[in-house]
Design a protein around this motif. Structure first.
Motif, PDB file in Angstrom:
ATOM      1  N   VAL A   1      96.867 144.760 117.410  1.00 55.21           N
ATOM      2  CA  VAL A   1      96.351 143.800 116.436  1.00 55.21           C
ATOM      3  C   VAL A   1      94.838 143.688 116.606  1.00 55.21           C
ATOM      4  N   THR A   2      94.192 143.034 115.617  1.00 52.91           N
ATOM      5  CA  THR A   2      92.783 142.702 115.758  1.00 52.91           C
ATOM      6  C   THR A   2      92.700 141.328 116.415  1.00 52.91           C
ATOM      7  N   VAL A   3      91.785 141.206 117.360  1.00 51.17           N
ATOM      8  CA  VAL A   3      91.635 139.924 118.055  1.00 51.17           C
ATOM      9  C   VAL A   3      90.249 139.359 117.754  1.00 51.17           C
ATOM     10  N   THR A   4      90.221 138.115 117.369  1.00 48.80           N
ATOM     11  CA  THR A   4      88.914 137.473 117.153  1.00 48.80           C
ATOM     12  C   THR A   4      88.985 136.010 117.589  1.00 48.80           C
ATOM     13  N   TYR A   5      87.828 135.480 117.982  1.00 50.49           N
ATOM     14  CA  TYR A   5      87.740 134.061 118.329  1.00 50.49           C
ATOM     15  C   TYR A   5      87.147 133.267 117.160  1.00 50.49           C
ATOM     16  N   ASP A   6      86.771 134.006 116.097  1.00 47.55           N
ATOM     17  CA  ASP A   6      86.081 133.409 114.957  1.00 47.55           C
ATOM     18  C   ASP A   6      87.070 133.275 113.801  1.00 47.55           C
ATOM     19  N   MET A   7      87.417 132.040 113.493  1.00 44.38           N
ATOM     20  CA  MET A   7      88.449 131.836 112.472  1.00 44.38           C
ATOM     21  C   MET A   7      88.000 132.304 111.088  1.00 44.38           C
ATOM     22  N   ASN A   8      86.710 132.161 110.792  1.00 45.99           N
ATOM     23  CA  ASN A   8      86.230 132.607 109.478  1.00 45.99           C
ATOM     24  C   ASN A   8      86.481 134.097 109.303  1.00 45.99           C
ATOM     25  N   GLU A   9      86.234 134.827 110.375  1.00 45.80           N
ATOM     26  CA  GLU A   9      86.456 136.265 110.330  1.00 45.80           C
ATOM     27  C   GLU A   9      87.962 136.568 110.180  1.00 45.80           C
ATOM     28  N   ALA A  10      88.764 135.795 110.897  1.00 42.32           N
ATOM     29  CA  ALA A  10      90.212 136.038 110.881  1.00 42.32           C
ATOM     30  C   ALA A  10      90.805 135.840 109.487  1.00 42.32           C
ATOM     31  N   VAL A  11      90.360 134.808 108.782  1.00 40.23           N
ATOM     32  CA  VAL A  11      91.018 134.466 107.511  1.00 40.23           C
ATOM     33  C   VAL A  11      90.364 135.172 106.323  1.00 40.23           C
ATOM     34  N   LYS A  12      89.232 135.814 106.547  1.00 38.93           N
ATOM     35  CA  LYS A  12      88.526 136.483 105.443  1.00 38.93           C
ATOM     36  C   LYS A  12      89.444 137.529 104.797  1.00 38.93           C
ATOM     37  N   ASP A  13      89.623 137.400 103.491  1.00 41.87           N
ATOM     38  CA  ASP A  13      90.438 138.329 102.692  1.00 41.87           C
ATOM     39  C   ASP A  13      91.900 138.383 103.141  1.00 41.87           C
ATOM     40  N   ALA A  14      92.354 137.350 103.834  1.00 43.79           N
ATOM     41  CA  ALA A  14      93.755 137.364 104.291  1.00 43.79           C
ATOM     42  C   ALA A  14      94.705 137.173 103.114  1.00 43.79           C
ATOM     43  N   ASP A  15      95.860 137.827 103.192  1.00 40.63           N
ATOM     44  CA  ASP A  15      96.939 137.610 102.225  1.00 40.63           C
ATOM     45  C   ASP A  15      97.855 136.481 102.684  1.00 40.63           C
ATOM     46  N   VAL A  16      97.911 136.314 104.006  1.00 38.86           N
ATOM     47  CA  VAL A  16      98.773 135.282 104.585  1.00 38.86           C
ATOM     48  C   VAL A  16      98.050 134.698 105.801  1.00 38.86           C
ATOM     49  N   ILE A  17      98.103 133.385 105.941  1.00 44.51           N
ATOM     50  CA  ILE A  17      97.598 132.751 107.158  1.00 44.51           C
ATOM     51  C   ILE A  17      98.757 131.977 107.792  1.00 44.51           C
ATOM     52  N   VAL A  18      99.056 132.325 109.034  1.00 43.46           N
ATOM     53  CA  VAL A  18     100.085 131.587 109.779  1.00 43.46           C
ATOM     54  C   VAL A  18      99.357 130.693 110.776  1.00 43.46           C
ATOM     55  N   MET A  19      99.465 129.395 110.585  1.00 42.69           N
ATOM     56  CA  MET A  19      98.838 128.459 111.525  1.00 42.69           C
ATOM     57  C   MET A  19      99.874 128.049 112.575  1.00 42.69           C
ATOM     58  N   LEU A  20      99.422 127.940 113.815  1.00 42.39           N
ATOM     59  CA  LEU A  20     100.333 127.522 114.890  1.00 42.39           C
ATOM     60  C   LEU A  20      99.986 126.110 115.335  1.00 42.39           C
ATOM     61  N   ARG A  21     100.999 125.429 115.795  1.00 40.82           N
ATOM     62  CA  ARG A  21     100.800 124.069 116.295  1.00 40.82           C
ATOM     63  C   ARG A  21     100.041 124.118 117.614  1.00 40.82           C
ATOM     64  N   ILE A  22      99.053 123.235 117.718  1.00 42.26           N
ATOM     65  CA  ILE A  22      98.379 123.101 119.020  1.00 42.26           C
ATOM     66  C   ILE A  22      99.045 121.952 119.781  1.00 42.26           C
TER      67      ILE A  22
END
Lengths: 427, 310
Positions: free
Chosen positions: B203-224
């Motif tokens: 997978v691609t790993v990033t600490y930057d959420m903006n980068e992670a969600v850019k052009d995403a088709d699906v975002i799965v958010m996890l409970r903290i």
């Protein structure tokens, strides 16, 4: 009187690697030579066998006193002889802790009654293994403690360690260090890597071990004390020991059969017999540790024999006790995987399994020289047998090697001139 | 079609064909759930035990209702979190429960790999409803099913999973399943909540959420889990929310038709804004409904007479 005939004698302590005979009487080796004839001596035919000094395991847990459900001194020395070890050094994490002469005396007294393996107790560095006050090292050593260690508890405070190291010089004592930074360890239960990531188990990075090896070596250099690094499992640890040896630090080191043979890949499936401390590492570490052993940076093999009851292992991985048994598999494991494959020669095998640990502990073992106690391992280099944990003398059946086919099993074991193991059973 | 392996401990115990078959059956189950008579008694005379060592509302009730709609007898057993020193060992609990002759045991347990102990000691088929930080295969199945319903397939989709990856069994199952069905997966978390070797999962790993969600088709958010802050894994909830909350601004970086998912329960305003959770792109409620359909499908395929292994 006993005459061991026609075995291939391998004894690096006298540069011997030849088919000869050994004459044993009064518990001692009397003479080694060709075609010896002694009237009235019992003949032991060792044709086709390797005859070597009894193996020496400088790191075992015999559990008595306190945890007799895991192992007793009796079952421990029976397991030792069954595995070809005629001398073992036992760690002090008993209950009560071996931090007082009375405990050391009790262990030695019990072991001496059985006439099986010699047991050399290792005393605690700090009282009750609490990492605070140093033990009476002088009295303990005089009583018979062969070394000092807090083993799995690892002295965490460097100031306390410095005092212990300084003080140990008074008794010319050996400190054995299980190197582990407990704070960095956190809740880790296996090596940190892709396997721990996939299995969702908390990881232990190599640095948990490497940082404390580096610290202990620096402190050994500062204080000039003798230190032995237990169960080295990392490539970084091997490098640190090599550098310290080059710098003249009085350091020796051991590794274990499981760290030489297994990696964290073995944890897949959550077999708790792969849960050990330090954990099974990556392949590159395993190779570096073997390379270190081959080069003599790591001096010897010790099993860290750690028997546990079935119910302490048949649980969820994170809750399982750390450790594997080793006394009854180490000799054939190392023989099969390294000597048979040509990675170690027979001299190197005897050196790492017997000679070096005896030298490190400064005990008069690991040799077949005339005049020494006749502790002899006669090993069958070719016969194949399967590891069957249910046949172990040890109460602990916790081995990851069950079912493995191995060669190099003990054929006969002679302790102080007496045949104590032959025909697959203790005599 | 039956499920070949006896137990479902890890999502990788299923083949892609089996996953597609589960989805096909789940579609049928959705019509059952939508109908007036919800009984679809293919498991009549069968018994299912829900063995939960951790609190769970949605997964446990989802499995319970799934079993009941299918006509099975369902028993819930809540065990207090197992510990070595107190109570009965998992092995003994397993052996005891197995003598009650269940056909399927569904277990949730706080220790990774606990299901290996269970499976070794029972004849019943075992379904993993979550083990430690290891696997939660039915959550991944319902996530994949939901995405498939909305997008047709996962092939070529960009999916971001954001939150406490380190402790997340959902993430580990999702990663395997999403990739098996052809999606590109990005994992995003603060470094202290990211497994050390996450990138090796493919997978691609990033600490930057903006980068992670850019052009995403699906975002799965996890409970903290808020306890993670007390353990020092991140400095404050305020800071976490500032960098890892799914806000309108961040969602705007994704594709316009990006789906927003969450296994629940959600922390509104911490990892996801309330407006988004309730908004048009959110399929969080549908995940619950699909979870029931997927679990009915799975139970019918693993618990029915015609599907016995051995």
């Amino acid at each position: 009187m006993m005459l061991i005939k026609n075995g291939l004698i391998v004894d690096p302590s006298q540069g011997l690697h030849e088919v000869q005979d050994i004459f044993v009487a009064d518990g001692m080796i009397q003479k080694i030579g060709k075609d010896l004839v002694v009237e009235g001596a019992e003949i032991v035919d060792a044709s086709g066998m390797i005859v070597m000094p009894g193996a020496v395991d400088m790191h075992v847990h015999l559990r008595e006193p306190g945890d007799e459900h895991k192992e007793t001194i009796l079952t421990g020395v029976q397991a030792a002889i069954h595995g070809g070890f005629t001398s073992v050094a036992c760690m002090p994490n008993t209950n009560p802790v071996a931090d007082h002469e009375a405990v050391i005396e009790s262990i030695m007294f019990k072991a001496s009654k059985y006439g099986l393996a010699d047991v050399y107790p290792i005393a605690a560095i700090t009282k009750n293994l609490a990492g605070e006050e140093i033990t009476e090292m002088g009295l303990l050593k005089r009583t018979g403690a062969v070394a000092f260690s807090d083993d799995g508890k690892t002295v965490q405070h460097t100031g306390v360690l410095r005092r212990a190291m300084d003080y140990s010089k008074m008794a010319n004592a050996l400190l054995i260090s299980h190197c582990e930074d407990k704070e960095l360890l956190g809740s880790g239960v296996m090596n940190e890597g892709i396997v721990s990531t996939e299995l969702g188990l908390a990881g232990i990075p190599n640095e948990v071990e490497d940082l404390i090896i580096a610290r202990d070596l620096a402190m050994a250099k500062l204080t000039g004390c003798r230190v032995h690094i237990a169960h080295v499992s990392t490539a970084g640890g091997v490098e640190l020991v090599a550098k310290a040896k080059a710098d003249g630090v009085k350091v020796t080191a051991e590794t274990t059969p499981h760290h030489l043979l297994l990696t964290d890949e073995a944890v897949r499936g959550y077999d708790t017999n792969t849960k050990v401390n330090p954990p099974l590492r990556k392949e590159e570490d395993r190779l570096a540790v073997f390379e270190g052993l081959k080069k003599g940076i790591i001096d010897c093999v010790a099993t860290d024999h750690a028997p546990h009851a079935q119910q302490e292992k048949e649980v969820e991985y994170a809750y399982a006790a750390n450790g594997v048994v080793g006394l009854e598999t180490a000799v054939p494991l190392i023989w099969t995987n390294f000597v048979k494959k040509g990675l170690l020669n027979e001299e190197e095998f005897v050196t790492i399994m017997s000679r070096r640990p005896a030298e490190i502990l400064q005990i008069d073992k690991g040799t077949l020289q005339a005049g020494k106690m006749a502790d002899i391992l006669i090993l069958n280099p070719d016969q194949e047998k399967t590891v069957e944990p249910q046949k172990f003398y040890s109460k602990g059946k916790n081995t990851p090697f069950g079912g493995m086919k191995l060669t190099g099993w003990p054929e006969m074991v002679i302790k102080a001139g007496k045949m104590v193991y032959r025909d697959e059973k203790l005599v | 079609m039956a499920i070949a392996k006896k137990d479902l401990l890890s999502l990788s115990d299923l083949s892609v064909d089996e996953i597609q078959e589960i989805f096909a059956v789940a579609r049928e189950m959705k019509t059952v759930i939508a109908g007036e008579d919800k009984k679809h008694p293919v498991l009549r005379g069968r018994s299912v035990i829900n063995l939960f060592y951790e609190n769970s509302t949605r997964t446990r009730s989802s499995f319970e209702i799934a079993g009941k709609y299918l006509g099975a007898d369902v028993v819930n057993i809540s065990a207090s979190s197992s510990s070595v020193t107190k109570g009965e060992s998992l092995k003994d609990t397993a052996k005891t429960i197995d003598r009650l002759a269940p056909d399927v045991i569904i277990m949730r347990h706080g220790a990774s790999g606990a299901h290996e102990v269970l499976a070794q000691n029972v004849k019943a088929r075992v379904i993993n409803a979550g083990d430690g930080a290891h696997q939660h295969p039915t959550q991944a199945l319902l996530d994949m099913f939901t995405i498939t319903e909305k997008k047709g397939s996962l092939e070529g989709l960009k999916i971001a999973i954001v939150g406490d990856i380190l402790h997340s069994r959902v993430a580990r199952s999702d990663v395997w399943g999403f990739r098996a069905l052809g999606a590109d997966v990005t994992l995003c978390a603060p470094p202290t909540l990211m497994p050390s070797h996450a990138a090796d999962l493919g997978v691609t790993v990033t600490y930057d959420m903006n980068e992670a969600v850019k052009d995403a088709d699906v975002i799965v958010m996890l409970r903290i889990q808020l306890e993670r802050q007390k353990a020092g894994m991140f400095p404050s909830v305020r800071e976490y929310a500032a960098f890892y909350c799914l806000t309108e601004e961040r969602l705007a970086l994704a594709k316009p038709d990006c789906l927003v998912m969450h296994p629940g329960p959600i922390n509104r305003g911490i990892e996801i804004s309330g407006e988004i959770a309730d908004g048009v792109q959110s399929v969080i409620d549908e995940q619950v409904e699909n979870g029931l359909a997927v679990r009915m499908a799975l139970l019918s395929m693993m618990g029915g007479y015609q599907n016995d292994v051995n």
